[in-house]
Scaffold this motif. Structure first.
Motif, PDB file in Angstrom:
ATOM      1  N   ASP A   1       0.851  -1.186   0.000  1.00 45.11           N
ATOM      2  CA  ASP A   1       0.000   0.000   0.000  1.00 45.11           C
ATOM      3  C   ASP A   1       0.889   1.239   0.000  1.00 45.11           C
ATOM      4  O   ASP A   1       2.110   1.140   0.041  1.00 45.11           O
ATOM      5  N   ASP A   2       0.274   2.425  -0.026  1.00 46.67           N
ATOM      6  CA  ASP A   2       1.078   3.635  -0.206  1.00 46.67           C
ATOM      7  C   ASP A   2       2.064   3.862   0.920  1.00 46.67           C
ATOM      8  O   ASP A   2       3.119   4.434   0.726  1.00 46.67           O
ATOM      9  N   SER A   3       1.703   3.430   2.137  1.00 48.10           N
ATOM     10  CA  SER A   3       2.661   3.690   3.212  1.00 48.10           C
ATOM     11  C   SER A   3       3.460   2.437   3.572  1.00 48.10           C
ATOM     12  O   SER A   3       4.131   2.411   4.587  1.00 48.10           O
TER      13      SER A   3
ATOM     14  N   LYS B   1       7.324   5.865   2.441  1.00 44.08           N
ATOM     15  CA  LYS B   1       6.535   6.239   1.261  1.00 44.08           C
ATOM     16  C   LYS B   1       6.983   5.419   0.057  1.00 44.08           C
ATOM     17  O   LYS B   1       6.202   5.115  -0.813  1.00 44.08           O
TER      18      LYS B   1
END
Length: 1617
Positions: free
Chosen positions: A793-795, A816
């Motif tokens: 996921d994005d993080s 990130k």
């Protein structure tokens, strides 16, 4: 260029002035070390009055608003505000995080409290329901949660004298909670006539069920149980904000500025009025008190902390001061002394000593102050006010010099000129006035030129120029003192500035991120000497940049502490300190400046532990200073694993399409085919985007993954076994330290990690619920009990699991950018490292969170991308391989040295007992000694070294190495090209497995009479594979372009290959040498077929919608088929070689005559009669049934018919391979489906004798070989998945009883009684609590001593509405007539060897003694009971579980719940509030009695497994879309159970946290149909468990244990109905 790296100096927080007294209470305590703990802004402060020293806890990311002290007084819990607020438990001595609790509350955490032994923590949220949550804080696990109240809760406390009881109070309420199982049940305090209903602000618990609480009007209310028994009037004259209990008694503090001390019986001891003391003032209001021995700590509304010694109570000692409520904007530093001046909206101006850390002067003004400045000589202090005036004071004694008001709007900035003659005053009406200092501040000039309010001013060194910034971000220059605007560029260039505090201008371009709103940086100040610049912004961050800082997006170091806006920041006169002030948190932070730090000093400022890190060198700029990423890594970072449709979405999609199929089901559909296929061998290994995913198991087999399959390869026998539990691409694989279990993580909307056994290939545990999109790295801990995983996921979330229990232990946001690897520390199970793009982080577990520290690189290297990492021979040492070919050696978090290991990235590393092995893109395997001093040996992977026993051919020398593993005397190597090689220590290399390289694979052809097939791929290779048991690649040839199709000629001598540039070639099938090639088209050649028989013609279809027909002998084009409107997808010849059948992308089915290519129209009835040489078409009547219900979303890409024309195999976009009976007429045919490919199956082909099916996965690049098992051959194999998309309606009917029960909608009585919080209480209902003797359980044991039910009289009242309203305090249930049988089953049980019967009716559980006919009752349910079961295990004797109806699943008191209770003494042992909305319809205990299974009435009929003693939910999953009647555990198992219901029998297994289900099959009985099952029982011999299902058609079926394939002949009707 300088701005490209962060400055090498550093700030360290040295002192914080202030204390948060506004909007907070009870936030000031003595620790065990006699230090004082409190908080201000986002920082927890531990202050030692003896040494006048502060320590700081900086693990929060926003304002802290609540604090609780552990009973041992060393640990502190603090809660913050924010969108995703969390609680930190930290050590006040070391100020390190011990635990982080998160992911439950929203908005903020209003109060916290530890219980008596400090094991549990309760928190209250600021959300709309004011959720109350109980935590096991050491493990970071939430135990229970319930909505707290509709209005704010101000205080909560554990009852220190009764276990599992809490009290909370707030706006107009007080609630008494009891915790049982996972249920928190509240009872509202009854105010009655004793006192007014009002807001309670604080409370303290005492012995004998007594609770003391402080009210808004200054009274103290005393409660016994839940009743108000007396009030102490006028304890304070206004609200009581704080109450603190200690050994000697209680201390209270109120808005009236008084502290009162009370003894243990709450008799007054003494009163201290702070307003009357020397330090006191009018309006002093106490927010927090803490009484320890003879010291009392007091915190006030105006941010002061007093310490009072009891015997000198009129001389309180002032420990800490700060600004009061109101924004803080003004800041100035003294030009020659270490002093700072601040002024605030609280109208006070204060002077602080930076050396003594103390307030030395304060003066109150008439107006709020917005800015300040001190003249060069340090004599005058000018203050700009909010009303447009400014005042000048003498610094010495704070007396006024002048007060001038020339403007109407606020003065935002003023500054003295460097020569001391002028004062420039900038106003919000966009003008700057210049005043002459010597002329008693006469106005001498005015600068008008700005169009917006003035934000910043600076003078030039010679006092001749002034520069201004305004709200539009414009920078203007004026000549002084007249105020004429300067526009000439030349003149501007020559100016030297005395100070730089402007936010726009060339020198400070770099402070702005690339894309930002122009006014989010509030203040800057340049330090010319140290060449650094400090900035303050709206996000609570103070940053250090290099000065000058010219390019946008420069690198910086950042420091957190302030919560929201940092309004101003300044260097002290000698540049020793930086002072920053916070607007809303009105605190003053003093930072020590540490120039060019050395690594040895770095240890005392070791990278600050905080969740959002300080001093990280990140910047928002494009990473211009980063070396080019290696091409392979770049490719990999751009891969996205998002899918349009995830497999998890299929159930919903099917539901949406249900309407369409109603019409379709009228026809009786064909059954699924009798044949089935079994996966036999896979050619392929996923190396192109995965690393370190290849291992030896205990017994020397090799485990790896490809597509959605975990593969165990036995190299002696050249066979493979498969783990098929995944349903999408596996992205990572890790092996347990004992080398017997494997963990694999997959792509998915809610991706799962499977831990499975390599021997039995059974899943042991499945973990899901915390990642999104996919899992890119997993690793086992050294003891094998824990597992770490990283998501895509994005993080890039990192999760730490206890995998056997399936529990999430901790979770944190990783980075990130992409993380490539996670490694657990082999020596300390709580530590791990992650490495990825410009990222190396060292983590340690803290409760439910992970605290990360960035690796500190120092001057040794660049911030590089890490591709792999391992731990060394001690817990401090770690090694990582970079994308430039270096190996970095780390000690703790510091980089010690780097060693050049490979050319190009180091992709894989492996630690041995003595030394390391590394592999890189350069195709070299290197062995190193244990300190990476010297390289002991290297092996290059070359074709020349291939040993004769290899199963294939190396495509190129030195392929990029992606995985290395050692064991059994060999080095195992996985390459990017999909090869697995075994390198002998002496040098020879054996190739074991190989597949295609990166690029989609589409072309597939099987040989007309040999067990071989050919594939052609976008990786520009053509390969021939042997399908016989030797399973190897026979030949390979490189092509100039990728290809999409191929075909053998009927005699097997020629192979035709269509390429992507519109050309095609014919090659010799044995040597793969070119015979002839043509290039007539521009677009991809999509299909190519020889005509049957002699193979005279070759049809070539292309994406530009034409089919060319060539004469093979003369090599000429003889015909072109025109008329298709879209690209061609499939072509087939008829058996005469005269007719072509064509499919196009527009779903047209066309026919052309060969060889001329004339288009024919053939009626559908005739099409069936034509005999086709091959069938690969997906359109037409004969294969109408192969299109799924969700045909809009997904395409069927390929099909192939067996030569006996019986079975049609298809492949589709979701990765399913399906078998249909041919012809598949009628929509939505029945099929068998197999999952092994991940996404698109691009091609399927049967071999010449139909013994095998070969399938190609497009993006997973794998070639799978399946064996075809005929009907007769099938031994009773376990589950062949046989499903159709719709459960056919024509199956067994319903009995009227069952229909009725299925349709009952349970109305919820809970909604009609007043369990709901009502605002008023009806007069006749007030105080109708159970009488005292009844509450103590005197009456026939009918109620447990502590009642958890709603007060009973109310309940009976609502049932006996018509009767006379006499007091009903003595109404006791004595006999209940009735038994609920109309819609429940299996709910009567014997207890005590048949002496008693237990059953239920309405909301009462009844124990009926057979001999005496007496009944006793369990009355804790507040709504109808629907199911009941008795624990059969001898350890839990007479334990009963009952499930009830409820409304929503919000965990409130009216939610559906299961009560576990003791049938003899009616004690409630546990209450499980569940997420089953509507109600619980079935419960069952497991064999050991420790687990409980419950089934809900919600639309999905959720099945949940509980560990009922702890109230912990282990697993939950949707059961079936129609009503489930019963679910029961097998009598000998804790992991297996069966559920039965409407047309459904499912056999379930609990694996870790996941529930796996298999449907019962009826396939072998001729006319069996799935019936509605009503009951289940297990046979006598556990190993031959028979389950018996009552069928509506009055017969009983037998299902032998889990073969599930078999339904033994039905026993003739044994009873009617």
């Amino acid at each position: 260029m300088a701005a490209r790296s962060a400055p090498s100096c550093h700030l360290r927080l040295e002192w914080v002035y202030g204390y948060r007294g506004h909007q907070c209470r009870n936030n000031l305590y003595y620790t065990a070390a006699k230090e004082i703990v409190y908080f201000v802004a986002g920082v927890g402060v531990v202050y030692s009055p003896r040494e006048h020293r502060q320590k700081f806890y900086r693990g929060h990311s926003d304002d802290i608003i609540s604090l609780a002290l552990h009973p041992e007084r060393v640990l502190v819990a603090t809660g913050q505000v924010g969108k995703e607020p969390y609680i930190c438990v930290w050590d006040s001595y070391t100020v390190q995080t011990v635990s982080v609790l998160k992911d439950v509350h929203t908005h903020g955490i209003a109060c916290l409290a530890f219980d008596l032994d400090g094991q549990r923590l309760v928190s209250v949220g600021l959300d709309s329901k004011n959720a109350v949550c109980v935590w096991d804080w050491k493990r970071g696990r939430m135990l229970s949660m319930a909505p707290g109240h509709t209005d704010r809760i101000f205080d909560i406390s554990w009852d220190l004298y009764q276990p599992n009881k809490l009290v909370s109070c707030g706006v107009k309420h007080i609630k008494f909670w009891s915790l049982c199982g996972n249920a928190l049940t509240p009872k509202r305090g009854v105010f009655g006539k004793t006192g007014d209903l009002q807001t309670i602000l604080c409370l303290a618990c005492a012995r004998d069920e007594l609770t003391y609480s402080g009210a808004l009007n200054g009274d103290i209310y005393v409660w016994k149980g839940i009743n108000l028994i007396r009030t102490i009037q006028g304890a304070h004259t206004a609200g009581i904000f704080s109450m603190n209990a200690c050994e000697e008694g209680f201390a209270t503090g109120g808005r009236d500025g008084c502290i009162r001390l009370w003894d243990l019986a709450f008799k007054p001891i003494t009163v201290i009025d702070l307003r009357e003391t020397d330090q006191g003032y009018k309006g002093l209001s106490v927010r927090s008190v803490c009484w320890r021995g003879d010291h009392i700590l007091v915190g006030t509304q105006d941010s002061e902390i007093f310490e009072i010694v009891v015997h000198e109570r009129n001389k309180p000692f002032l420990l800490m001061q700060g600004h009061c409520e109101g924004e803080l904007w003004a800041l100035a530093v003294h030009p020659t002394k270490p002093l700072a001046v601040t002024g605030s909206d609280d109208r006070s101006v204060r002077i602080w000593s930076l050396v003594d850390h103390a307030l030395i002067a304060r003066c109150n003004m008439e107006e709020p102050i917005r800015c300040a400045a001190v003249n060069v000589d340090g004599i005058h202090l000018a203050l700009g006010m909010k009303d447009g005036s400014f005042t000048v004071l003498r610094v010495r004694d704070m007396t006024e010099v002048v007060h001038i008001k020339d403007r109407k709007e606020a003065i935002h900035e003023l500054k003295y000129s460097p020569d001391g003659t002028y004062l420039a005053v900038g106003c919000n009406d966009s003008s700057v006035d210049i005043y002459g200092v010597a002329q008693r501040y006469k106005k001498v000039g005015e600068c008008v030129g700005s169009l917006s309010f003035i934000t910043h001013l600076d003078w030039s060194s010679d006092s001749r120029y002034l520069q201004t910034n305004d709200g539009n971000g414009k920078r203007l220059l004026y000549r002084m003192p007249g105020g004429k605007e300067v526009t000439s560029k030349e003149e501007i260039k020559g100016v030297h500035w005395a100070s730089w505090t402007c936010v726009s201008g060339l020198e400070v371009n770099g402070i702005w991120p690339k894309y930002s709103d122009i006014n989010d940086i509030n203040s800057v100040d340049g330090n010319y000497v140290g060449q650094v610049l400090v900035t303050a912004d709206d996000y609570g961050v103070v940053k250090l940049f290099r000065y000058p800082c010219l390019r946008k997006g420069a690198k910086f170091r950042k420091y957190i502490g302030h919560s929201a806006h940092v309004t101003n920041v300044r260097w002290s006169h000698d540049y020793q300190w930086v002072i920053s002030i916070g607007g809303a948190d009105h605190s003053v932070f003093q930072w020590k400046f540490i120039p060019e730090r050395k690594l040895k000093d770095a240890l005392h400022i070791a990278p600050q532990e905080s969740l959002a890190e300080s001093n990280s060198d990140e910047s928002d700029s494009d990473l211009s200073d980063v070396p080019e990423l290696d091409s392979e890594i770049e490719q990999e970072t751009q891969l996205t694993y998002h899918r349009q449709v995830y497999k998890e979405d299929l159930p919903q999609l099917k539901e949406q399409c249900k309407e369409k199929q109603k019409s379709a089901t009228s026809k009786r559909r064909e059954r699924a085919p009798g044949n089935s296929i079994r996966l036999h061998f896979i050619h392929g290994y996923r190396g192109y985007d995965c690393r370190s995913n290849l291992f030896y198991t205990q017994i020397g087999e090799i485990v790896y993954h490809v597509a959605a399959v975990g593969v165990i390869y036995n190299r002696q026998q050249n066979t493979q076994r498969f783990y098929l539990g995944h349903d999408d691409d596996i992205l990572c694989l890790a092996i347990h330290p004992l080398k017997d279990y494997v963990a694999t993580g997959q792509v998915g909307r809610d991706p799962s990690i499977h831990i499975w056994d390599t021997e039995t290939i059974k899943p042991l545990s499945i973990l899901k619920g915390y990642h999104q999109y996919g899992i890119c790295a997993v690793d086992f801990s050294a003891d094998g009990k824990r597992l770490a995983s990283v998501g895509i996921d994005d993080s890039h979330t990192i999760v730490l699991w206890d995998w056997k229990k399936g529990e999430k232990l901790s979770v944190a946001r990783g980075s990130k950018d992409k993380i490539f690897v996670v490694k657990m520390n082999p020596y300390v199970s709580d530590k791990l490292i992650t490495a990825g793009i410009k990222h190396m982080k060292f983590w340690r577990r803290a409760g439910g969170g992970l605290i990360g520290r960035r690796g500190y690189i120092g001057s040794l290297g660049k911030n590089d991308t890490m591709m792999c990492a391992v731990y060394g021979w001690t817990e401090e040492m770690a090694f990582s391989g970079t994308s430039t070919g270096d190996v970095c050696i780390w000690r703790d978090v510091f980089l010690v040295k780097t060693v050049k290991a490979h050319d190009g990235p180091v992709f894989s590393m492996h630690a041995l007992e003595k030394g390391f092995v590394t592999g890189g893109k350069d195709g070299v395997v290197a062995l190193w000694d244990d300190s990476f001093e010297r390289c002991l040996k290297t092996y290059a992977i070359k074709r020349a070294d291939l040993a004769p026993g290899s199963k294939g051919l190396l495509l190129e020398d030195n392929p990029s190495i992606r995985a290395i593993s050692l064991g059994h005397g060999h080095i195992l190597v996985g390459t990017k090209n999909g090869e697995i090689l075994e390198v002998d220590k002496s040098g020879p290399i054996t190739l074991l497995v190989q597949g295609h390289m990166e690029g989609e694979v589409w072309g597939l052809a099987t040989h007309p009479y040999l067990p071989i097939c050919a594939t052609v791929s976008d990786d520009k290779t053509l390969r021939i594979w042997d399908l016989s048991p030797s399973h190897c690649m026979l030949a390979v040839r490189k092509l100039k372009k990728g290809g999409r199709c191929c075909c053998f000629s009927p005699d097997g001598k020629v192979l035709a290959v269509g390429l992507n540039d519109g050309s095609f070639l014919m090659a010799n099938a044995d040597t793969l040498e070119d015979l002839v090639s043509f290039h007539h088209r521009k677009d991809i050649i999509s299909d190519i077929q020889f005509s049957p028989g002699s193979g005279k013609y070759l049809a070539v279809a292309s994406h530009d919608s034409f089919i060319d027909i060539y004469n093979v002998m003369s090599s000429k084009r003889v015909g072109v088929c025109k008329g298709a409107t879209s690209y061609i997808t499939h072509i087939d010849w008829d058996s005469r070689g005269k007719l072509l059948q064509v499919n196009t992308g527009a779903k047209e089915q066309l026919f052309f005559e060969a060889p001329r290519g004339k288009k024919q129209t053939i009626p559908t009835t005739e099409v069936e009669k034509i005999s086709w040489a091959s069938w690969t078409s997906v359109l037409g009547l004969c294969c109408e049934g192969i299109w799924p219900i969700i045909g809009e979303v997904t395409d069927v890409t390929a099909s192939c018919l067996t030569s006996d024309k019986m079975v049609l195999a298809t492949g589709d976009d979701l990765g399913f391979v399906k078998l249909f009976r041919y012809p598949a007429k009628g929509k939505f045919g029945k099929f068998k489906k197999y999952v092994a490919h991940s996404t698109h199956v691009t091609n399927v082909r049967w071999t010449y004798d139909d013994s095998m099916l070969v399938t190609l996965g497009g993006a997973d690049m794998s070639l799978m070989v399946w064996t075809n098992e005929m009907e007769s051959y099938r031994e009773k194999k376990s589950c062949d998945s046989e499903e159709s998309d719709i459960d056919s309606e024509e199956d067994g009917g319903y009995d009227s009883d069952v229909t009725r029960e299925n349709e009952i909608s349970y109305t919820i009585r809970a909604l009609s009684t007043n369990i709901r919080p009502m605002l008023g209480v009806k007069p006749h209902l007030q105080q109708k609590e159970p009488s005292v003797d009844e509450r103590q359980g005197v009456v026939r044991g009918s109620r447990p001593p502590v009642s958890r039910a709603p007060p009973q009289p109310e309940k009976l009242q609502s049932n006996n509405v018509g009767k006379k309203k006499r007091p009903i305090e003595d109404l006791v249930l004595e006999l209940a007539f009735g038994y609920r049988g109309r819609d429940c089953r299996n709910n009567v049980h014997y207890l005590n060897d048949g002496d008693d019967i237990i059953y239920h009716t309405a909301s009462v559980g009844i124990l009926h003694n057979v001999a005496t006919g007496t009944q006793s009752f369990y009355q804790e349910h507040n709504d109808d009971i629907l199911c009941l079961t008795v624990n059969q295990h001898p350890k839990f004797i007479n334990i009963v579980a009952t499930g009830q109806v409820g409304d929503s699943a919000d965990m409130s008191a009216t939610a559906p719940s299961v009560h576990i209770w003791d049938a003899v003494n009616k004690q409630t042992l546990s209450i499980l509030r569940c997420s089953h909305s509507k109600g619980v319809c079935s419960v069952s205990f497991s064999a050991t009695g420790k687990l409980l299974l419950s089934v809900g009435l919600d639309p999905e009929h959720t099945i949940t497994i509980w560990r009922w003693q702890e109230g912990a939910r282990i697993a939950s999953r949707a059961g079936h879309n129609q009503r489930i009647f019963v679910a029961e555990f097998r009598p000998d198992s804790d992991t297996q159970f069966v559920s039965v219901g409407i047309k459904h029998v499912k056999f379930w297994t609990l694996a870790g946290r996941a529930l796996l289900s298999k449907k019962g099959l009826l396939s072998t009985l001729e006319d069996a149909r799935m019936q509605t099952m009503l009951a289940v029982a297990f046979g006598a011999v556990p190993s031959v468990v028979m389950s018996v299902c009552g069928k509506i058609t009055y017969c009983v079926e037998w299902w032998p244990e889990r073969t599930m394939g078999l339904c033994l002949p039905c026993i003739p009707p044994c009873e009617t109905g």
